[in-house]
Each structure stands twice: as C-alpha cells, then as structure tokens.
Design a protein around this motif. Structure first.
Motif, PDB file in Angstrom:
ATOM      1  N   PRO A 156      -0.027 -10.452  15.277  1.00 16.39           N
ATOM      2  CA  PRO A 156      -0.523  -9.235  15.926  1.00 16.39           C
ATOM      3  C   PRO A 156      -1.187  -8.296  14.920  1.00 16.39           C
ATOM      4  O   PRO A 156      -1.118  -8.523  13.711  1.00 16.39           O
ATOM      5  N   ASN A 157      -1.784  -7.256  15.420  1.00 17.63           N
ATOM      6  CA  ASN A 157      -2.362  -6.232  14.577  1.00 17.63           C
ATOM      7  C   ASN A 157      -1.319  -5.715  13.590  1.00 17.63           C
ATOM      8  O   ASN A 157      -0.188  -5.458  13.970  1.00 17.63           O
ATOM      9  N   GLY A 158      -1.707  -5.615  12.314  1.00 20.71           N
ATOM     10  CA  GLY A 158      -0.796  -5.064  11.321  1.00 20.71           C
ATOM     11  C   GLY A 158       0.124  -6.100  10.682  1.00 20.71           C
ATOM     12  O   GLY A 158       0.941  -5.776   9.826  1.00 20.71           O
ATOM     13  N   ALA A 159      -0.017  -7.372  11.069  1.00 24.48           N
ATOM     14  CA  ALA A 159       0.879  -8.426  10.561  1.00 24.48           C
ATOM     15  C   ALA A 159       0.616  -8.752   9.093  1.00 24.48           C
ATOM     16  O   ALA A 159       1.491  -9.251   8.395  1.00 24.48           O
ATOM     17  N   GLY A 160      -0.602  -8.456   8.625  1.00 20.03           N
ATOM     18  CA  GLY A 160      -0.949  -8.761   7.234  1.00 20.03           C
ATOM     19  C   GLY A 160      -2.046  -9.805   7.093  1.00 20.03           C
ATOM     20  O   GLY A 160      -2.285 -10.320   6.002  1.00 20.03           O
ATOM     21  N   LYS A 161      -2.749 -10.094   8.174  1.00 19.22           N
ATOM     22  CA  LYS A 161      -3.786 -11.132   8.151  1.00 19.22           C
ATOM     23  C   LYS A 161      -4.942 -10.755   7.233  1.00 19.22           C
ATOM     24  O   LYS A 161      -5.331 -11.524   6.355  1.00 19.22           O
ATOM     25  N   THR A 162      -5.498  -9.573   7.437  1.00 22.26           N
ATOM     26  CA  THR A 162      -6.649  -9.153   6.632  1.00 22.26           C
ATOM     27  C   THR A 162      -6.262  -9.010   5.164  1.00 22.26           C
ATOM     28  O   THR A 162      -7.018  -9.401   4.267  1.00 22.26           O
ATOM     29  N   THR A 163      -5.077  -8.499   4.915  1.00 19.80           N
ATOM     30  CA  THR A 163      -4.616  -8.363   3.530  1.00 19.80           C
ATOM     31  C   THR A 163      -4.551  -9.740   2.864  1.00 19.80           C
ATOM     32  O   THR A 163      -4.994  -9.909   1.726  1.00 19.80           O
ATOM     33  N   VAL A 210       3.993   1.121   2.263  1.00 18.53           N
ATOM     34  CA  VAL A 210       3.809   0.077   3.278  1.00 18.53           C
ATOM     35  C   VAL A 210       3.786  -1.301   2.610  1.00 18.53           C
ATOM     36  O   VAL A 210       2.998  -1.544   1.705  1.00 18.53           O
ATOM     37  N   GLU A 242      -8.583   0.258  14.508  1.00 17.93           N
ATOM     38  CA  GLU A 242      -8.358   0.719  13.124  1.00 17.93           C
ATOM     39  C   GLU A 242      -9.559   0.454  12.242  1.00 17.93           C
ATOM     40  O   GLU A 242     -10.393  -0.358  12.570  1.00 17.93           O
ATOM     41  N   ALA A 247       2.586  -4.676   3.017  1.00 17.63           N
ATOM     42  CA  ALA A 247       1.658  -5.429   3.872  1.00 17.63           C
ATOM     43  C   ALA A 247       1.939  -6.923   3.793  1.00 17.63           C
ATOM     44  O   ALA A 247       1.868  -7.632   4.790  1.00 17.63           O
ATOM     45  N   TYR A 292       0.903  -1.166   0.000  1.00 22.27           N
ATOM     46  CA  TYR A 292       0.000   0.000   0.000  1.00 22.27           C
ATOM     47  C   TYR A 292       0.931   1.203   0.000  1.00 22.27           C
ATOM     48  O   TYR A 292       1.463   1.556   1.045  1.00 22.27           O
TER      49      TYR A 292
HETATM   50  N1  LIG Z   1      -5.911   0.281   2.804  1.00 21.52           N
HETATM   51  C1  LIG Z   1      -4.683   0.386   3.335  1.00 21.52           C
HETATM   52  N2  LIG Z   1      -3.888   1.448   3.066  1.00 21.52           N
HETATM   53  C2  LIG Z   1      -2.647   1.552   3.587  1.00 21.52           C
HETATM   54  N3  LIG Z   1      -2.100   0.649   4.424  1.00 21.52           N
HETATM   55  C3  LIG Z   1      -2.830  -0.417   4.756  1.00 21.52           C
HETATM   56  C4  LIG Z   1      -4.163  -0.603   4.231  1.00 21.52           C
HETATM   57  N4  LIG Z   1      -4.662  -1.769   4.735  1.00 21.52           N
HETATM   58  C5  LIG Z   1      -3.685  -2.276   5.530  1.00 21.52           C
HETATM   59  N5  LIG Z   1      -2.590  -1.467   5.528  1.00 21.52           N
HETATM   60  C6  LIG Z   1      -1.322  -1.735   6.258  1.00 21.52           C
HETATM   61  O1  LIG Z   1      -0.846  -2.992   5.855  1.00 21.52           O
HETATM   62  C7  LIG Z   1      -0.324  -3.717   6.959  1.00 21.52           C
HETATM   63  C8  LIG Z   1      -1.082  -5.015   7.130  1.00 21.52           C
HETATM   64  O2  LIG Z   1      -2.431  -4.722   7.504  1.00 21.52           O
HETATM   65  P1  LIG Z   1      -3.537  -5.833   7.739  1.00 21.52           P
HETATM   66  O3  LIG Z   1      -3.469  -6.819   6.635  1.00 21.52           O
HETATM   67  O4  LIG Z   1      -4.816  -5.129   7.964  1.00 21.52           O
HETATM   68  O5  LIG Z   1      -3.004  -6.508   9.080  1.00 21.52           O
HETATM   69  P2  LIG Z   1      -3.818  -7.353  10.181  1.00 21.52           P
HETATM   70  O6  LIG Z   1      -5.114  -7.769   9.587  1.00 21.52           O
HETATM   71  O7  LIG Z   1      -2.897  -8.491  10.502  1.00 21.52           O
HETATM   72  O8  LIG Z   1      -4.003  -6.453  11.351  1.00 21.52           O
HETATM   73  C9  LIG Z   1      -0.416  -2.778   8.144  1.00 21.52           C
HETATM   74  O9  LIG Z   1       0.804  -2.106   8.269  1.00 21.52           O
HETATM   75  C10 LIG Z   1      -1.515  -1.837   7.749  1.00 21.52           C
HETATM   76  O10 LIG Z   1      -1.347  -0.592   8.377  1.00 21.52           O
END
Ligand SMILES: Nc1ncnc2c1ncn2[C@@H]1O[C@H](COP(=O)(O)OP(=O)(O)O)[C@@H](O)[C@H]1O
Ligand SMILES: [Mg+2]
Length: 321
Positions: free
Chosen positions: A38-45, A17, A321, A19, A14
């Motif tokens: 943990p939060n921010g690890a890349g799970k949702t991505t 960043v 977030e 991800a 992103y």
């Molecule tokens: N839409 C976005 N724009 C910019 N950065 C993003 C976006 N979505 C996620 N990120 C960044 O990508 C990284 C992985 O995020 P995410 O996959 O949401 O992690 P998790 O689900 O493990 O908390 C984090 O650093 C997050 O801040």
C-alpha cells in the motif's frame, strides 16, 4: 542464473520515520519481481536506493553485480527507471524528449535520433512524436516515460507504479507494453499497489508493509498460503450485512470483511460446497434475505488482508503525496 538485484537488510530512515526496516530482496536475472504494498509501504524508497538516487543507512545492495553506493556511477548506465512521477519535459515534443535523453547518454547525434524514432515506434507514439508532451494523455506520458527509461538498453529496469492514476483502458495498454518488454528477457522490478497488476506481470511477488518483506512467492503460492475459500454474499441492506456477519461467524476461519455500504460480506471458510450449504441454512433460519451467494478461491486481495490485517486499498485516498 545470476541475481540481478540483491538487497540485504536495507534500512532507511527519514528523521524518525523508518521507511525501510531491514528489507531483503533477491531478483534473478531475466525475471520480473513485483513489489506489492500500500501507499507508504516503502516501495519508492526501495527503488530510489536500488537506482542510486538515495543512500540507505544500513544493509547492502547490489544491482547487476555492482554496489549501489560504491559503484553508483558505473551502475547508472546499466539501469533504467520509470518513476511514479513522470520525468518528461512538458514543453518538448515526444521526439525531443527521447532525443535529449539519448544525448545525455552520449549516444551521438545520429544514433540519438535513430534511437528516439525506434522507441516512438515501439511505444505507439509515432503520430504524437512532434507534438509537445503537454497535450499527451496520461497513458501516452507513461509510455513516453517508459521509452525514456529504455533509451540506453538497460539490463535491469525499475518501474515505480507504472499504472497508478491511469484509467482502466490505459492500464491494460500499459500492461501489454510491459509484457512485451519482459518477454525479451529484461529483468524488471515493478512496484504496484494493484494486486491484479502483480498477479498478471510478475513471476514472483514480494509483499511489503512498513518497510519489510512480509511474504514472498508466486501469486499462486501466496494465495495457497492464505488457504481456504471465500464465501461471498450480497445482501439487501446494511442491517442484513450485520446480521449475516453474526450468523456466519461460527463458519469463519479468519477475519470476516463487511462492506456495509455495498451490502457485501466476505467470509473466509474451508470445506467447500458443504460450508456453502451450511451457510445458506443458517441465513435461512434467521430469515436473512440473500441476493447472491457464492464460493471462490482467495485472491491477492485476501492475501494482503490476511498478511497485514488491513486492505491493500485502504490507504489509497492518500495517493496525492
Ligand atoms: N522525503 C521524505 N521525507 C520524509 N518521509 C518520507 C520521505 N519519503 C518517504 N517518506 C516516508 O517513508 C515511508 C515510505 O515511503 P515510500 O517509500 O514513498 O512508500 P511507497 O512508495 O510504498 O508509497 C512513508 O512513511 C513516507 O511517508
Ligand atoms: Mg511510491
């Protein structure tokens, strides 16, 4: 057994960043993979890429044998997703929500109603079926959201932090629901920040940090990888915590964790009961008052700390977030 999910070298940025930083993952059919980080690890991505909601920059991934980019349209009808943020419509009732989802999947009027009723029954929402979702508890919403993900009987199911934000009782209820679901042979990719959740639900756990898998195995394998035992102490004051840390330093085989506010100390050791006795002697010699001391096997918390150098819960304050 075929693999339900295969991801190779996934990269997603992103802007600046990163991800996902070369994420590899294989999930055999009919198994539960826990993606722990943990939060921010890349799970949702990861989940968004695998469910065709987001295109990755590099690497490749297939789900149910279909490419997540080239075959995205075909793939969508084969997967179910229940997100970190509930996708239900607040103003509709539980029944209306599920009926609507079923209609979106072209189930037909009659079949849609039946399917909605079936799922409400299965997720213990019959009594709330005709009330607007606005009035549902957090646990009820999660169950409804999960029911929505199952409308089309997907062969691969994705659950992104299904219990984050739930109170302990609702969390246990959700675990029961998920366990029942996977007993039926559903392939599940589950993300979580909770080590005990992965421990309880997943066949295999992929620990992720900074967009890559840093460890993979069953909960027991991961615990064995960390090795040794943990000497756990409860002390009378913050000063005693600091003193005990110094005194026990020579026994540690890894990083000592001190919780000065909670007056607790965790020391990774190896050598079983002898180390315990040795530790007690050392503390006694310095007249440090110990309220409680014990030896335990490593937990997934210890695994995470050892692998990443930081605690899994450290970043939970950012959860909004
Ligand atoms: N839409 C976005 N724009 C910019 N950065 C993003 C976006 N979505 C996620 N990120 C960044 O990508 C990284 C992985 O995020 P995410 O996959 O949401 O992690 P998790 O689900 O493990 O908390 C984090 O650093 C997050 O801040
Ligand atoms: Mg997330």
């Amino acid at each position: 057994m075929a693999d339900a999910i295969v991801a190779e070298g996934l990269v997603k940025r992103y802007g600046s960043v990163v991800a996902l930083d070369g994420l590899d993952l294989v999930v055999p059919e009919g198994t539960v993979m826990g993606l722990l980080g943990p939060n921010g690890a890349g799970k949702t991505t990861t989940v968004r890429v695998l469910t065709t909601l987001l295109e990755h920059d590099k690497g490749r991934a297939t789900v149910a044998g279909l490419d997540v980019v080239a075959d995205a349209k075909q793939l969508r009808s084969k997967i179910g997703l229940s997100g970190q943020y509930s996708a239900v419509d607040e103003n509709l009732t539980g029944f209306e929500n599920l009926d609507m989802v079923a209609r979106l999947y072209h189930l037909g009027k009659q079949r849609s109603r039946e399917r909605a009723r079936e799922l409400l029954e299965r997720f213990d929402l019959v009594d709330a079926a005709d009330r607007p979702v606005k009035g549902y508890s957090g646990g009820m919403r999660r169950r409804l959201d999960l029911a929505g993900a199952l409308v089309a009987k997907p062969s691969v199911l994705f659950l992104d932090e299904p219990t984050t934000g739930l109170d302990p009782r609702s969390r246990l209820g959700m675990w029961d629901v998920i366990e029942e679901l996977v007993a039926g042979g559903t392939t599940l990719l589950l993300t979580t920040q909770y080590l005990e959740e992965a421990d309880r639900l997943a066949d295999k756990i992929a620990v992720i940090d900074h967009g890559r898998v840093i460890a993979l195995g069953t909960a027991d394998e991961l615990k064995a990888q960390v090795g040794g035992e943990r000497l756990e102490l409860s002390l009378g004051s913050a000063q005693d915590v600091a003193k005990a840390r110094e005194v026990l330093g020579p026994l540690a085989i890894g990083e000592i964790v001190a919780d000065e506010r909670g007056h607790r100390l965790t020391v990774p050791v190896s050598g079983g009961a002898e180390v315990l006795v040795d530790g007690i002697r050392r503390l006694d010699a310095e007249a440090i008052k110990v309220l409680d001391i014990g030896l335990r096997r490593p937990t997934l918390d210890d695994v995470f700390l050892t692998l990443t150098g930081h605690a899994a819960e450290e970043k939970q304050g950012e959860r909004g977030e």
